[in-house]
Design a protein around this motif. Structure first.
Motif, PDB file in Angstrom:
ATOM      1  N   PRO A  23     -30.296  12.066 -39.521  1.00  0.00           N
ATOM      2  CA  PRO A  23     -30.790  11.656 -40.960  1.00  0.00           C
ATOM      3  C   PRO A  23     -30.501  12.650 -41.929  1.00  0.00           C
ATOM      4  O   PRO A  23     -30.095  12.302 -43.028  1.00  0.00           O
ATOM      5  CB  PRO A  23     -32.359  11.788 -40.678  1.00  0.00           C
ATOM      6  N   PHE A  24     -30.527  13.802 -41.803  1.00  0.00           N
ATOM      7  CA  PHE A  24     -30.054  14.822 -42.701  1.00  0.00           C
ATOM      8  C   PHE A  24     -28.611  14.795 -43.160  1.00  0.00           C
ATOM      9  O   PHE A  24     -28.346  14.974 -44.354  1.00  0.00           O
ATOM     10  CB  PHE A  24     -30.314  16.343 -42.084  1.00  0.00           C
ATOM     11  N   MET A  43     -27.010  12.029 -43.320  1.00  0.00           N
ATOM     12  CA  MET A  43     -26.923  10.883 -44.004  1.00  0.00           C
ATOM     13  C   MET A  43     -27.579  11.242 -45.460  1.00  0.00           C
ATOM     14  O   MET A  43     -26.814  10.733 -46.202  1.00  0.00           O
ATOM     15  CB  MET A  43     -27.799   9.695 -43.380  1.00  0.00           C
ATOM     16  N   LEU A  44     -28.547  12.030 -45.510  1.00  0.00           N
ATOM     17  CA  LEU A  44     -29.242  12.352 -46.859  1.00  0.00           C
ATOM     18  C   LEU A  44     -28.008  13.104 -47.905  1.00  0.00           C
ATOM     19  O   LEU A  44     -27.822  12.915 -48.829  1.00  0.00           O
ATOM     20  CB  LEU A  44     -30.272  13.239 -46.551  1.00  0.00           C
ATOM     21  N   ARG A  47     -24.578  12.960 -47.458  1.00  0.00           N
ATOM     22  CA  ARG A  47     -23.602  12.028 -47.784  1.00  0.00           C
ATOM     23  C   ARG A  47     -24.126  11.280 -48.974  1.00  0.00           C
ATOM     24  O   ARG A  47     -23.486  10.944 -50.176  1.00  0.00           O
ATOM     25  CB  ARG A  47     -23.443  10.804 -46.832  1.00  0.00           C
ATOM     26  N   ALA A  48     -25.466  10.961 -49.046  1.00  0.00           N
ATOM     27  CA  ALA A  48     -26.228  10.323 -50.383  1.00  0.00           C
ATOM     28  C   ALA A  48     -26.124  11.193 -51.175  1.00  0.00           C
ATOM     29  O   ALA A  48     -25.798  10.540 -52.510  1.00  0.00           O
ATOM     30  CB  ALA A  48     -27.557   9.669 -49.969  1.00  0.00           C
ATOM     31  N   ILE A  99     -31.081   9.890 -55.324  1.00  0.00           N
ATOM     32  CA  ILE A  99     -31.755  10.494 -54.350  1.00  0.00           C
ATOM     33  C   ILE A  99     -33.253  11.262 -54.763  1.00  0.00           C
ATOM     34  O   ILE A  99     -34.283  11.030 -54.210  1.00  0.00           O
ATOM     35  CB  ILE A  99     -30.994  11.514 -53.703  1.00  0.00           C
ATOM     36  N   PHE A 156     -25.452   3.956 -52.904  1.00  0.00           N
ATOM     37  CA  PHE A 156     -24.355   4.822 -52.463  1.00  0.00           C
ATOM     38  C   PHE A 156     -23.318   3.782 -51.943  1.00  0.00           C
ATOM     39  O   PHE A 156     -23.356   3.283 -51.102  1.00  0.00           O
ATOM     40  CB  PHE A 156     -25.054   5.715 -51.472  1.00  0.00           C
ATOM     41  N   MET A 209     -21.816   3.731 -48.366  1.00  0.00           N
ATOM     42  CA  MET A 209     -22.886   3.533 -47.380  1.00  0.00           C
ATOM     43  C   MET A 209     -23.471   2.211 -47.302  1.00  0.00           C
ATOM     44  O   MET A 209     -23.267   1.320 -48.167  1.00  0.00           O
ATOM     45  CB  MET A 209     -24.129   4.445 -47.681  1.00  0.00           C
ATOM     46  N   LEU A 243     -32.514   5.518 -44.836  1.00  0.00           N
ATOM     47  CA  LEU A 243     -32.864   6.709 -45.520  1.00  0.00           C
ATOM     48  C   LEU A 243     -34.269   6.778 -46.489  1.00  0.00           C
ATOM     49  O   LEU A 243     -34.868   7.706 -46.192  1.00  0.00           O
ATOM     50  CB  LEU A 243     -31.670   6.933 -46.640  1.00  0.00           C
ATOM     51  N   LEU A 253     -36.945   7.006 -43.622  1.00  0.00           N
ATOM     52  CA  LEU A 253     -37.013   8.301 -43.131  1.00  0.00           C
ATOM     53  C   LEU A 253     -37.818   9.533 -44.258  1.00  0.00           C
ATOM     54  O   LEU A 253     -38.471  10.176 -43.778  1.00  0.00           O
ATOM     55  CB  LEU A 253     -35.572   8.830 -42.596  1.00  0.00           C
ATOM     56  N   ARG A 308     -39.007  12.592 -42.867  1.00  0.00           N
ATOM     57  CA  ARG A 308     -38.141  12.461 -41.369  1.00  0.00           C
ATOM     58  C   ARG A 308     -36.587  12.676 -41.900  1.00  0.00           C
ATOM     59  O   ARG A 308     -35.603  12.878 -40.951  1.00  0.00           O
ATOM     60  CB  ARG A 308     -37.944  11.413 -40.202  1.00  0.00           C
ATOM     61  N   SER A 309     -36.475  12.842 -43.210  1.00  0.00           N
ATOM     62  CA  SER A 309     -34.850  12.802 -43.694  1.00  0.00           C
ATOM     63  C   SER A 309     -34.226  13.991 -43.368  1.00  0.00           C
ATOM     64  O   SER A 309     -33.094  14.156 -43.568  1.00  0.00           O
ATOM     65  CB  SER A 309     -35.085  12.244 -45.175  1.00  0.00           C
ATOM     66  N   GLY A 310     -34.884  15.209 -43.050  1.00  0.00           N
ATOM     67  CA  GLY A 310     -34.359  16.546 -42.983  1.00  0.00           C
ATOM     68  C   GLY A 310     -34.057  16.856 -41.429  1.00  0.00           C
ATOM     69  O   GLY A 310     -33.618  17.824 -41.208  1.00  0.00           O
ATOM     70  N   ARG A 311     -34.288  15.763 -40.609  1.00  0.00           N
ATOM     71  CA  ARG A 311     -33.819  15.936 -39.092  1.00  0.00           C
ATOM     72  C   ARG A 311     -32.515  16.320 -38.971  1.00  0.00           C
ATOM     73  O   ARG A 311     -31.824  15.495 -39.272  1.00  0.00           O
ATOM     74  CB  ARG A 311     -34.420  14.964 -38.418  1.00  0.00           C
ATOM     75  N   GLY A 356     -30.538  13.162 -33.906  1.00  0.00           N
ATOM     76  CA  GLY A 356     -30.829  11.694 -33.584  1.00  0.00           C
ATOM     77  C   GLY A 356     -30.175  11.042 -34.825  1.00  0.00           C
ATOM     78  O   GLY A 356     -29.979  11.461 -36.044  1.00  0.00           O
TER      79      GLY A 356
END
Lengths: 334, 254
Positions: free
Chosen positions: A199-200, A202-203, A205-206, A214, B91, B94, B102, B105, B110-113, B116
């Motif tokens: 997830p990070f 992906m964040l 890249r966004a 964002i 984006f 994407m 995104l 999350l 949870r977007s900083g995980r 996974g």
């Protein structure tokens, strides 16, 4: 559209995108290349180890530049910080265990990443680039002036790593250092593959595409980029420490603008925003440099320049990026 | 009902020009309000003040009973004030699935995980599938956004906003630039918005305003000149003078 078609379409991509076959193949290729290199160039393992150390720097640069869109010409600061930290703890404090030296290198790289990130991320575009250049000069000058610690322009010597895990001495041929480097590269690469798909990742890249969007999703681009800078620093720190351990000397060149610029060139050569691109660029550039400079010591820089112009003009996505594009187009055509 | 969103005496001037002049507005959960006004009325400034991208000269913005005037844009999103953009800001490299994942999350912290992949997170994928399915985007969920039609991109904007589970949703011209053939899908999506969500829609298309809104607010020269039902808005002389003139006359003539 029928339900079956829909489900098939939904089902296809995830399989390709999950960590799995392609990643294992990638790791396999790295290991295979490492083994081939070991047997092809048994007398030149020092060069191969140096390529691995620089590859770690280029991977680290790819994290902030390729994945997050940060413009920097000062990334060697993170590499140099790792190299000097690993060297200083050995030369001045007698901490000679390579794993401990590596840990200090990683920590110093991460701290340097935090520092550089805090300054560089305050600007965007050209001002950002200028800040990064200012930073690398400051780091360089600091290392030069603090000569009682760093050896200044003479370089830091007296680094004497003990046997790896108490078993494998760092030999004159550089075998232990090479194997150590390959293991580190494989580990770092596997971890980074996980991170860029998380997830990070992906964040990030966004954020590279549109930081304003964002923010309107409730995420702070700056906090995420700082985090990536610290991770990037740790990776560059691994490269720096590996360099210090394998060569047993740290010079000011490891903190130089030239090295920062060259690492960016290698990244562009291979292809930004892809870990394989970073590796390809490093290997091609360093081998090319080695071969061409031996063949023609007077004009080798001209040839390096010509190679770069050719790649930028004819393969703007880099060597790996262009090849990957070509293959995926062929697969789609079938 | 207790208001979920309130603006009290909001003022903002650029130089000597009052762009937002003592604006007050209150919305309850489930409200469907359209904000209209001629070009230069101050709609964009109002949205920027409310979302925290501009600081007001004076006045107050409240969200769920809490004053958020001093809280930045990111903090307001986290408290449930979400906006969509007039020109899609997605984006392009994407996929729709990644966009919605995104947002989910991020909403759940949870977007900083670092490890996974969302594709292997059943709860996230369920929500992604459900939301995109509702908006008719399920089949495109793994295509790049740059490869899907503009109308579908507008729907994805709505999906991203909904994935953040807002309490108040600001829709900035949700149908702008969409070909006539696709507006039906967008209107359906608007009609299907959660019943308890307060929606403020900025829109130029008066047909859409009349179909969607239960209440219309008219902004002219930075001030609210009308706040009432859609059926009354065309009859209000101030509104006719300021903005609706030709439209009202045309509809009467018809």
């Amino acid at each position: 559209m029928s339900m079956t078609t829909t489900n098939e379409m939904i089902g296809q991509t995830p399989v390709r995108r999950r960590f799995g076959a392609s990643d294992l193949i990638g790791l396999g290729v790295i290991v295979a290349l490492a083994i081939v290199g070991y047997f092809l160039f048994p007398n030149n393992l020092a060069l191969l180890t140096r390529i691995i150390a620089i590859a770690l720097l280029v991977l680290s640069l790819d994290l902030v530049t390729g994945y997050c869109g940060v413009a920097t010409l000062g990334h060697a600061a993170l590499f140099g910080a790792g190299a000097y930290a690993a060297g200083i703890v050995s030369a001045h404090y007698g901490i000679n265990d390579p794993i401990a030296m590596l840990a200090f290198g990683i920590a110093a790289g991460a701290v340097a990443g935090l520092l550089c990130g805090a300054v560089i991320l305050r600007a965007h575009g050209l001002p950002q680039l200028v800040l990064s250049i200012a930073l690398i000069h400051l780091f360089h000058e600091f290392a030069n002036k603090a000569s009682s610690w760093t050896g200044g322009s003479d370089g830091l010597s007296g680094i004497a790593p003990s046997a790896l895990l108490g078993l494998y001495e760092f030999d004159l041929w550089g075998r232990t250092a090479y194997v150590f480097g390959v293991v580190l590269l494989v580990l770092v690469f596997a971890i980074l593959r996980l991170i860029v798909r998380s997830p990070f990742g992906m964040l990030c890249r966004a954020i590279k595409e549109d930081p304003v969007r964002i923010r309107s999703m409730g995420a702070s681009p700056k906090a995420a980029l700082m985090k990536m800078y610290v991770i990037s620093g740790a990776v560059a720190g691994v490269g720096g420490a590996l360099n210090a351990i394998s060569t047993q000397v740290v010079g000011l060149d490891s903190l130089s603008f030239t090295m920062s610029a060259e690492s960016l060139v290698m990244l562009v050569l291979g292809g930004t925003g892809s870990l394989f691109g970073a590796l390809t660029g490093t290997i091609v550039f360093m081998f090319f440099e080695d071969v061409v400079s031996a063949a023609n010591p007077f004009h080798w820089l001209t040839m390096v320049g010509a190679l770069l112009i050719a790649v930028v003009l004819f393969a703007p996505k880099g060597l790996y990026g262009t090849a990957a594009d070509f293959l995926s187009r062929r697969r789609e055509a079938k | 009902m207790q208001p979920i969103f309130e603006v009290r005496n909001l003022k903002r001037a650029f130089g000597g020009l009052a762009v937002t002049n003592d604006v007050s507005l209150s919305m309850a959960p489930g409200d469907r309000v359209a904000l209209i006004g001629p070009n230069g009325a101050g709609k964009t400034t109002f949205v920027n003040l409310v979302t925290g991208n501009l600081t007001p000269g004076s006045g107050e913005v409240r969200l769920g009973g809490e004053t958020v005037t001093g809280i930045d844009a990111i903090g307001r999103v986290r408290r449930g004030l979400v906006r969509s953009f007039q020109v899609t800001r997605l984006f392009l490299e994407m996929t729709p699935a990644e966009h919605v994942a995104l947002a989910v999350l991020q909403r759940d912290g949870r977007s900083g995980r670092l490890f996974g992949n969302f594709l292997a997170m059943p709860d996230v994928m369920d929500e992604v599938g459900q939301l995109l399915g509702k908006l008719g985007l399920r089949e495109l969920m793994h295509r790049k956004v740059s490869e899907i039609a503009y109308g579908q991109q507008r729907l994805l904007e709505i999906a991203v906003a909904l994935a953040l589970k807002p309490k108040v949703l600001l829709l900035d011209e949700p149908a702008a630039g969409v070909p006539q053939s696709d507006t039906g899908r967008i209107e359906q999506a608007l009609a299907d918005l959660p019943a308890d969500l307060a929606v403020l829609m900025i829109e130029h298309d008066m047909d859409l305003v009349f179909r969607f809104a239960k209440r219309v607010v008219v902004l002219a020269a930075g001030a609210i000149i009308f706040d009432g039902s859609p059926s009354d808005v065309t009859r209000d002389p101030r509104v006719r003078e300021a903005y609706l003139g030709s439209y009202a006359n045309a509809s009467h003539a018809a």
